[in-house]
Motif scaffolding. Sequence first.
Motif, short mmCIF file in Angstrom:
data_model
loop_
_atom_site.label_atom_id
_atom_site.label_comp_id
_atom_site.label_asym_id
_atom_site.label_seq_id
_atom_site.Cartn_x
_atom_site.Cartn_y
_atom_site.Cartn_z
N ARG A 1 0.88 -1.08 -0.11
CA ARG A 1 0.00 0.02 -0.02
C ARG A 1 0.77 1.36 -0.13
O ARG A 1 1.71 1.30 0.71
CB ARG A 1 -1.08 -0.22 1.12
N ASP B 1 -7.06 3.52 -4.19
CA ASP B 1 -7.69 3.93 -3.10
C ASP B 1 -7.89 5.21 -2.82
O ASP B 1 -6.98 5.82 -1.76
CB ASP B 1 -6.82 2.98 -1.70
N GLU C 1 -13.23 2.49 -8.82
CA GLU C 1 -12.52 1.82 -8.37
C GLU C 1 -12.56 1.80 -6.48
O GLU C 1 -12.24 1.08 -5.78
CB GLU C 1 -11.11 1.96 -8.50
N SER C 2 -12.91 3.03 -6.15
CA SER C 2 -12.82 3.28 -4.78
C SER C 2 -13.69 2.36 -3.74
O SER C 2 -14.84 2.01 -4.12
CB SER C 2 -13.57 4.71 -4.42
N GLY C 3 -12.88 1.86 -2.81
CA GLY C 3 -13.82 0.84 -1.75
C GLY C 3 -13.60 -0.60 -2.51
O GLY C 3 -13.85 -1.43 -1.80
N GLN C 4 -13.02 -0.62 -3.63
CA GLN C 4 -12.69 -2.12 -4.24
C GLN C 4 -11.36 -2.51 -4.05
O GLN C 4 -10.25 -2.03 -4.56
CB GLN C 4 -13.04 -1.82 -5.46
N HIS C 5 -10.98 -3.37 -2.99
CA HIS C 5 -9.89 -3.64 -2.67
C HIS C 5 -9.51 -5.29 -2.85
O HIS C 5 -8.99 -6.02 -2.40
CB HIS C 5 -9.60 -3.48 -1.31
N SER D 1 -2.47 -1.46 -3.41
CA SER D 1 -3.19 -0.40 -3.52
C SER D 1 -2.20 0.80 -3.53
O SER D 1 -1.46 0.73 -2.96
CB SER D 1 -4.24 -0.44 -2.62
N GLY E 1 -3.16 5.44 -3.41
CA GLY E 1 -4.08 6.36 -3.25
C GLY E 1 -3.45 7.76 -2.95
O GLY E 1 -2.47 7.86 -2.34
#
Length: 485
Positions: A221, A252, A286-290, A295, A297
């Motif tokens: 991350r 993210d 894509e936000s919230g899809q992990h 990731s 952001g």
Amino acid sequence: LQVVMQLFLTVCWLLPYSLATCGLFSRRLSSASGPGPKVCIVGGGPAGFYTAQHLLKARDDMVVDVYERLPVPFGLVRFGVAPDHPEVKNVINTFTQTAQHERCYFYGNVNVGTDVSVEELRKAYHAVVLSYGAEANRSMRVSGEGLAGVFSARDFVGWYNGLPSNKELQPHLNCETVVILGQGNVALDVARILLSPLDLLKKTDITQHALDTLAASRVRRVLIVGRRGPLQIACTIKEVREMINLPDTAADMLPADFESISEALKDLPRPRKRLTELMMKTVKTESGQHKANKSWGFRFLRSPLEVLPGPDGKRVAGIRLAVNKLEGSGEDAKAVPTGQTEDLECGMVISSIGYKSLPIDPCVPFDPRSAIVPNNMGRVKDTAGLYCSGWVKRGPTGVIATTMNDSFDTARMLLKDMDSGMLNLSVNKPGGQEITALLKERGVRAVSFPEWEKINLEEVRRGTAVGKPREKFLDVKDMLAVAWS
């Protein structure tokens, strides 16, 4: 296709140097004395070579000598451009043509300010152009900056690009989260290298010791932090798109960061509008899809307050950020602290808040606040015959094309001073012959451009053996051993 492209890139690198080795570009290794203007350029990076290029084209009696601290030329094109951006490095072909010009001479392994003074150069040449760039890091000026695991982006980039002074950096990538401070293209380069699949990097000229460290990396991350908002972000759309397209890596973002900016879209310049729309689209899709293993952001409206140590008090374990608000709008908006703070856990902090130039010689004016040589369109203030181009002239901003235009401006100013008589060309100057004699007395041996070409050929040979464009030498002694073999 990948094999064909690899062969093509290798041939592009080899061709100019193979011709040189065959003798088609054979030439003397030091500049000649005689009539005609002699100009010395300090720094063998983009600013230096672009300045030399313009000067050589403008006058057919001009002799230009380029002095470089390292045995190898090309500066940030070699040591700053991301290894997965080989197309940006194609400008090296243009610089090579300039260096192989019959009236241009390269002196590598010469440290101006130590091996020879600027004053000695001014006596030997009609004009001296300072183009030595920005080799220092801007400090965050927060407590904990010296903890283990805190690096400048300049040093980190130098480490994976083979800059000799950064070969011992040894970043330990045994943490899950890395925080990068700054949202320019360099910050995104670093984030992309940290998250890129190893198979992609193996085909670049990234150094082997960086590949070995990245192979053992536990980083999953990367958060890229900026003090202002999405409308002031400093990177370009190309770099953001590359992050979005990274394999097995999800974006993210925080949707709240983009809620209030849609109204401003219609009034934005086209490049800024396209970049903002891309970020907003990414938030929605894509936000919230992990589901991906990694990731990245952006985190906006945050400024560093303190790097937080772990239990041992020696290594970074997090960073405390001030939460900001914006006053004003557009490019001129100012980040103002709200009094709130936020802590982020991380095992590494990389500061990408800019480079700065350093003074080179006591006889050269220098503004410590702006970290540039004070100048008027490249003419150094109150110092006849002294000029500057590139980052030491205007600060560390812009891309290679910006540096090209800036360097051409300096060259035009210098030529104007020659034409007007401000620079006295009636005196025959000894140029490089006198400086070469001084260096010899001091036990300093310069590396010529043909000697650099020997280093280049050996790096390409080493790289070809492992399927890479090149494998760089990391030690100056190794470079010199090949150059003088």
